[in-house]
Design a protein around this motif. Structure first.
Motif, PDB file in Angstrom:
ATOM      1  N   TYR A 525       0.823  -1.211   0.000  1.00  0.00           N
ATOM      2  CA  TYR A 525       0.000   0.000   0.000  1.00  0.00           C
ATOM      3  C   TYR A 525       0.856   1.260   0.000  1.00  0.00           C
ATOM      4  O   TYR A 525       0.498   2.269  -0.571  1.00  0.00           O
ATOM      5  CB  TYR A 525      -0.929  -0.009   1.227  1.00  0.00           C
ATOM      6  CG  TYR A 525      -2.066  -0.961   1.055  1.00  0.00           C
ATOM      7  CD1 TYR A 525      -3.257  -0.529   0.487  1.00  0.00           C
ATOM      8  CD2 TYR A 525      -1.935  -2.291   1.414  1.00  0.00           C
ATOM      9  CE1 TYR A 525      -4.309  -1.400   0.297  1.00  0.00           C
ATOM     10  CE2 TYR A 525      -2.983  -3.174   1.234  1.00  0.00           C
ATOM     11  CZ  TYR A 525      -4.173  -2.735   0.672  1.00  0.00           C
ATOM     12  OH  TYR A 525      -5.209  -3.598   0.476  1.00  0.00           O
ATOM     13  N   SER A 526       2.003   1.200   0.679  1.00  0.00           N
ATOM     14  CA  SER A 526       2.961   2.311   0.682  1.00  0.00           C
ATOM     15  C   SER A 526       2.294   3.651   0.966  1.00  0.00           C
ATOM     16  O   SER A 526       2.498   4.631   0.279  1.00  0.00           O
ATOM     17  CB  SER A 526       3.693   2.378  -0.673  1.00  0.00           C
ATOM     18  OG  SER A 526       4.360   1.174  -0.941  1.00  0.00           O
ATOM     19  N   SER A 527       1.461   3.667   1.991  1.00  0.00           N
ATOM     20  CA  SER A 527       0.764   4.898   2.332  1.00  0.00           C
ATOM     21  C   SER A 527       1.691   5.820   3.108  1.00  0.00           C
ATOM     22  O   SER A 527       2.324   5.423   4.079  1.00  0.00           O
ATOM     23  CB  SER A 527      -0.467   4.589   3.180  1.00  0.00           C
ATOM     24  OG  SER A 527      -1.014   5.765   3.689  1.00  0.00           O
ATOM     25  N   LEU A 528       1.774   7.082   2.675  1.00  0.00           N
ATOM     26  CA  LEU A 528       2.615   8.060   3.368  1.00  0.00           C
ATOM     27  C   LEU A 528       2.070   8.362   4.756  1.00  0.00           C
ATOM     28  O   LEU A 528       2.807   8.832   5.625  1.00  0.00           O
ATOM     29  CB  LEU A 528       2.687   9.347   2.541  1.00  0.00           C
ATOM     30  CG  LEU A 528       3.346   9.204   1.155  1.00  0.00           C
ATOM     31  CD1 LEU A 528       3.376  10.561   0.454  1.00  0.00           C
ATOM     32  CD2 LEU A 528       4.754   8.640   1.273  1.00  0.00           C
ATOM     33  N   SER A 529       0.775   8.066   4.969  1.00  0.00           N
ATOM     34  CA  SER A 529       0.188   8.358   6.278  1.00  0.00           C
ATOM     35  C   SER A 529       0.837   7.525   7.366  1.00  0.00           C
ATOM     36  O   SER A 529       1.100   8.018   8.460  1.00  0.00           O
ATOM     37  CB  SER A 529      -1.326   8.114   6.260  1.00  0.00           C
ATOM     38  OG  SER A 529      -1.597   6.746   6.060  1.00  0.00           O
ATOM     39  N   TYR A 530       1.126   6.252   7.098  1.00  0.00           N
ATOM     40  CA  TYR A 530       1.744   5.474   8.167  1.00  0.00           C
ATOM     41  C   TYR A 530       3.241   5.717   8.264  1.00  0.00           C
ATOM     42  O   TYR A 530       3.858   5.406   9.276  1.00  0.00           O
ATOM     43  CB  TYR A 530       1.416   3.978   8.077  1.00  0.00           C
ATOM     44  CG  TYR A 530       1.880   3.206   6.879  1.00  0.00           C
ATOM     45  CD1 TYR A 530       0.951   2.612   6.039  1.00  0.00           C
ATOM     46  CD2 TYR A 530       3.234   3.005   6.606  1.00  0.00           C
ATOM     47  CE1 TYR A 530       1.341   1.848   4.950  1.00  0.00           C
ATOM     48  CE2 TYR A 530       3.628   2.241   5.520  1.00  0.00           C
ATOM     49  CZ  TYR A 530       2.678   1.673   4.692  1.00  0.00           C
ATOM     50  OH  TYR A 530       3.070   0.917   3.623  1.00  0.00           O
ATOM     51  N   LEU A 531       3.850   6.287   7.237  1.00  0.00           N
ATOM     52  CA  LEU A 531       5.252   6.691   7.369  1.00  0.00           C
ATOM     53  C   LEU A 531       5.386   7.805   8.409  1.00  0.00           C
ATOM     54  O   LEU A 531       6.283   7.795   9.249  1.00  0.00           O
ATOM     55  CB  LEU A 531       5.803   7.171   6.035  1.00  0.00           C
ATOM     56  CG  LEU A 531       6.074   6.120   4.952  1.00  0.00           C
ATOM     57  CD1 LEU A 531       6.669   6.779   3.723  1.00  0.00           C
ATOM     58  CD2 LEU A 531       6.972   5.016   5.471  1.00  0.00           C
ATOM     59  N   SER A 532       4.452   8.736   8.350  1.00  0.00           N
ATOM     60  CA  SER A 532       4.516   9.856   9.293  1.00  0.00           C
ATOM     61  C   SER A 532       4.040   9.443  10.679  1.00  0.00           C
ATOM     62  O   SER A 532       4.565   9.915  11.692  1.00  0.00           O
ATOM     63  CB  SER A 532       3.663  11.019   8.770  1.00  0.00           C
ATOM     64  OG  SER A 532       2.317  10.608   8.600  1.00  0.00           O
ATOM     65  N   ARG A 533       3.081   8.549  10.740  1.00  0.00           N
ATOM     66  CA  ARG A 533       2.515   8.153  12.031  1.00  0.00           C
ATOM     67  C   ARG A 533       3.464   7.230  12.800  1.00  0.00           C
ATOM     68  O   ARG A 533       3.524   7.293  14.022  1.00  0.00           O
ATOM     69  CB  ARG A 533       1.161   7.454  11.821  1.00  0.00           C
ATOM     70  CG  ARG A 533       0.052   8.394  11.379  1.00  0.00           C
ATOM     71  CD  ARG A 533      -1.215   7.644  11.006  1.00  0.00           C
ATOM     72  NE  ARG A 533      -1.759   6.908  12.152  1.00  0.00           N
ATOM     73  CZ  ARG A 533      -2.835   6.129  12.078  1.00  0.00           C
ATOM     74  NH1 ARG A 533      -3.446   5.977  10.907  1.00  0.00           N
ATOM     75  NH2 ARG A 533      -3.276   5.501  13.144  1.00  0.00           N
ATOM     76  N   LEU A 534       4.187   6.370  12.081  1.00  0.00           N
ATOM     77  CA  LEU A 534       5.028   5.390  12.757  1.00  0.00           C
ATOM     78  C   LEU A 534       6.476   5.852  12.904  1.00  0.00           C
ATOM     79  O   LEU A 534       7.223   5.303  13.711  1.00  0.00           O
ATOM     80  CB  LEU A 534       4.981   4.046  12.015  1.00  0.00           C
ATOM     81  CG  LEU A 534       3.605   3.376  11.979  1.00  0.00           C
ATOM     82  CD1 LEU A 534       3.671   2.071  11.215  1.00  0.00           C
ATOM     83  CD2 LEU A 534       3.091   3.112  13.388  1.00  0.00           C
ATOM     84  N   GLY A 535       6.901   6.799  12.122  1.00  0.00           N
ATOM     85  CA  GLY A 535       8.247   7.342  12.268  1.00  0.00           C
ATOM     86  C   GLY A 535       9.344   6.336  12.023  1.00  0.00           C
ATOM     87  O   GLY A 535      10.176   6.082  12.895  1.00  0.00           O
ATOM     88  N   PHE A 536       9.378   5.732  10.833  1.00  0.00           N
ATOM     89  CA  PHE A 536      10.429   4.766  10.502  1.00  0.00           C
ATOM     90  C   PHE A 536      11.799   5.458  10.449  1.00  0.00           C
ATOM     91  O   PHE A 536      11.917   6.630  10.093  1.00  0.00           O
ATOM     92  CB  PHE A 536      10.135   4.098   9.157  1.00  0.00           C
ATOM     93  CG  PHE A 536       8.988   3.114   9.219  1.00  0.00           C
ATOM     94  CD1 PHE A 536       9.181   1.847   9.724  1.00  0.00           C
ATOM     95  CD2 PHE A 536       7.725   3.469   8.772  1.00  0.00           C
ATOM     96  CE1 PHE A 536       8.137   0.945   9.780  1.00  0.00           C
ATOM     97  CE2 PHE A 536       6.679   2.581   8.831  1.00  0.00           C
ATOM     98  CZ  PHE A 536       6.885   1.311   9.341  1.00  0.00           C
ATOM     99  N   ASP A 537      12.820   4.665  10.764  1.00  0.00           N
ATOM    100  CA  ASP A 537      14.194   5.176  10.684  1.00  0.00           C
ATOM    101  C   ASP A 537      14.833   4.870   9.335  1.00  0.00           C
ATOM    102  O   ASP A 537      15.790   5.538   8.931  1.00  0.00           O
ATOM    103  CB  ASP A 537      15.045   4.525  11.787  1.00  0.00           C
ATOM    104  CG  ASP A 537      14.494   4.837  13.162  1.00  0.00           C
ATOM    105  OD1 ASP A 537      14.606   5.982  13.602  1.00  0.00           O
ATOM    106  OD2 ASP A 537      13.915   3.913  13.783  1.00  0.00           O
TER     107      ASP A 537
END
Length: 612
Positions: A525-537
């Motif tokens: 899905y590669s949603s940018l919303s969970y990139l910002s919410r989860l804060g991957f390193d």
């Protein structure tokens, strides 16, 4: 149910019993005629009883042609005539009162409320007839109670008493009938609700698997296909876009399935995100074409449900090979095909065949060896370097599980990892691998330097287990390893399984110091919303994109967009699967400097030199 329908139901239920009463009444009439004929005072009732007997026999012989409603009226009318004759001849000291009351009871019990009131009124008129005839000196009574029978006032008292009896009887019996009707209607409502809960899906309104199986067995289908469909990533859709969107996706798929179905076909909901469909298509090519059209229609009309991203379906289907084949066995075949479909990324349609089932049996055998391998410590760790191609140095290592089986030889991870997941061994296996990597970390530090970053792959099931956080923290700190040196690699499938639960786990781990990497980025899905919410390193560009560099300009644009995320979100970007110099040069030009692949290092166990 209406009162009219209830009365009709009662009539239908008592008809057989009533038909039996008619000949019995005829016999009683004959017996009564005989008794009267032998008495000292013979009367016309000998003939009345014989006539009634013949009449009842005629009604019985024609019973199949006469409606129950009519039969009851006929019998009540005959009984009323006989009762009237008895009243005129013997007054209220004879059987007339009983016969009329009995007729009234039958009418009130089995016919409508209106008919009950009508007949009660008729009965009062019948009781009024003797005193009228007395007053006109047409009749007179003799005997010991003649003074009562010839007294109009006494008759008036009996008429009032019978009127009260008739009204109480009509009101009471109809009150009981209304009460029973109310209970029947409530019971039917509850029954319908239970049926709805037991056999229908509350969200879509279509039947569930239990009803599907029952209908299939009832219809005794001889040919066709049983199709299982699963919405891929529904949990992630619910987490990112909300459960309302997830529900809309389910209803949308159900609607499209219903629209695609023809007469005689069945659509059911078989699970939270799964559907089951019986199709009457005879040819496999026709069935496959229908499924492709179904997928096209589902995706083409997805904008109607306000779905921000495309969702995929996995489909498995199996044919009915023999007439009346056991439906449970066909569903099992379709399930095997669906599981195979789920093992691929994106939308997939798989048809069951015997070879596919044999593969599953082979997987079962592999599972037995796998359990033995875990018990006998047959697994080891190979490490692959992650290299900064600008600074020309190793910045980290990825730990990769390997299996050397005494019976099977070297077993590829692509073979044993899916079996581990299907056999619910992810937590046991994952814990073993984590311990092995942490045990070897001091050796890796002596070779690559203190604080070398080690990436460990964590399966979705393992990550979502309640004990994962406490386990890895305990194992890391017990070896005096800094959590900041450990990178936990997860895939987007982890988020699909349980977004909210996983996000809490990742928050806990990042707070302790562990770094989190999102593997195979861009394939789900590669949603940018969970990139910002989860804060991957860290994000790892999937090898499928790297392999297309130099072959497809659109892929380069996509890779560039992923690399640009490092500035937007402050995320490290790693390209995996780098195998050529050209790929490495293009990646550096796009801004990605950390590469992993056979160009720099093949995975090797710690006992062997790690540099190629």
């Amino acid at each position: 149910m209406t009162r009219k329908n209830y009365d009709q139901m009662i009539l239908e239920r008592v008809e057989k019993s009533f038909d039996l009463i008619i000949p019995i009444s005829a016999v009683i009439a004959v017996f009564s005629s005989y008794i009267v004929s032998k008495s000292d005072q013979r009367s016309n009732f000998v003939y009345y009883d014989l006539i009634i007997c013949l009449f009842l026999i005629g009604v019985y012989l024609l019973r199949r042609k006469i409606k129950i409603h009519t039969k009851i009226i006929i019998v009540a009318l005959v009984t009323t005539i006989l009762g009237t004759a008895s009243l005129i001849q013997s007054g209220f000291s004879g059987t007339g009162v009983i016969l009329i009351a009995l007729s009234n009871l039958v009418i009130v019990s089995f016919l409508s409320k209106k008919m009950g009131y009508y007949y009660t009124g008729i009965s009062i008129l019948v009781f009024s007839l003797p005193p009228i005839l007395l007053k006109a000196n047409i009749i007179g009574y003799e005997g010991t109670i003649a003074y009562l029978l010839n007294n109009p006032s006494e008759w008036f008292l009996h008429i009032v008493a019978y009127l009260l009896f008739g009204l109480v009887m009509v009101v009471s019996i109809n009150a009981i009938k209304d009460y029973l009707l109310e209970n029947i209607n409530e019971g039917k409502i509850h029954s319908d609700q239970l049926t709805q809960l037991a056999y229908y899906d509350s969200l879509t309104g279509i039947i569930n698997k239990h009803r599907f199986v029952a209908d299939m067995n009832k219809n005794k289908v001889e040919q066709g296909w049983v199709v299982l469909l699963s919405i891929r990533g529904l949990n992630l859709i619910n987490s990112i876009y909300g459960s309302d969107v997830g529900d809309n996706v389910i209803k949308h798929v159900a609607k499209q399935l219903a629209l695609s179905s023809k007469e005689g076909e069945l659509v059911a909901k078989s699970g939270g995100n799964e559907f089951i469909w019986y199709s009457r298509s005879y040819d496999s090519d026709v069935m496959m074409n229908r499924l492709l059209i179904l997928l096209e229609n589902i995706h083409a009309s997805a904008e109607t449900i306000d779905m921000p991203a495309k969702f995929n379906l996995n489909i498995g289907f199996a044919g009915i090979d023999e007439p009346y084949e056991n439906i449970a066995r066909i569903i099992q075949k379709s399930s095997i095909a669906l599981e195979q479909s789920k093992s691929s990324k994106g939308a997939s349609i798989t048809r069951y065949d015997l070879e596919l089932e044999n593969e599953f049996r082979t997987e079962e055998e592999l599972r037995r060896f796998l359990l033995k391998g875990i018990e006998n410590n047959e697994f080891y760790i190979s490490y692959q370097e992650k290299r900064d191609c600008v600074e020309e140095r190793v910045v980290g290592l990825e730990a990769l599980a390997r299996w050397q089986s005494p019976e099977l030889g070297t077993v590829s991870p692509s073979s044993f990892i899916p079996v581990i997941e299907k056999a619910s061994l992810s937590q046991t296996f994952g814990n073993m691998i984590i311990r092995k990597v942490l045990d070897e970390y001091s050796i890796l530090e002596s070779k690559y330097g203190v604080g070398i970053m080690i990436s460990i792959n964590i399966s979705p099931v393992h990550l979502s287990s309640d004990e994962f956080s406490s386990f890895i923290i305990k194992e890391t700190l017990s070896r005096n390893i800094n959590p900041e040196s450990i990178i936990l690699e997860i895939t987007e499938d982890s988020l699909i399984e349980d977004f909210e639960g996983i996000s809490e786990t990742l928050f806990t781990l990042r707070k302790v110091g562990y770094r989190i990497s999102l593997d195979d980025f861009g394939t789900g899905y590669s949603s940018l919303s969970y990139l910002s919410r989860l804060g991957f390193d860290e994000l790892k560009i999937d090898r499928s994109f790297v392999q297309m560099i130099g072959k497809d300009d659109r892929t380069i644009n996509l890779v560039r967009a992923i690399i640009n995320l490092k500035d937007t979100y402050g995320i490290d970007i790693v390209a995996e699967g780098v195998e050529t110099v050209d790929q490495s040069e293009v990646l550096k030009m796009l801004g990605c400097n950390v590469h992993q692949g056979f160009l720099f290092s093949k995975p090797k166990p710690i006992e062997l030199p790690l540099k190629s």
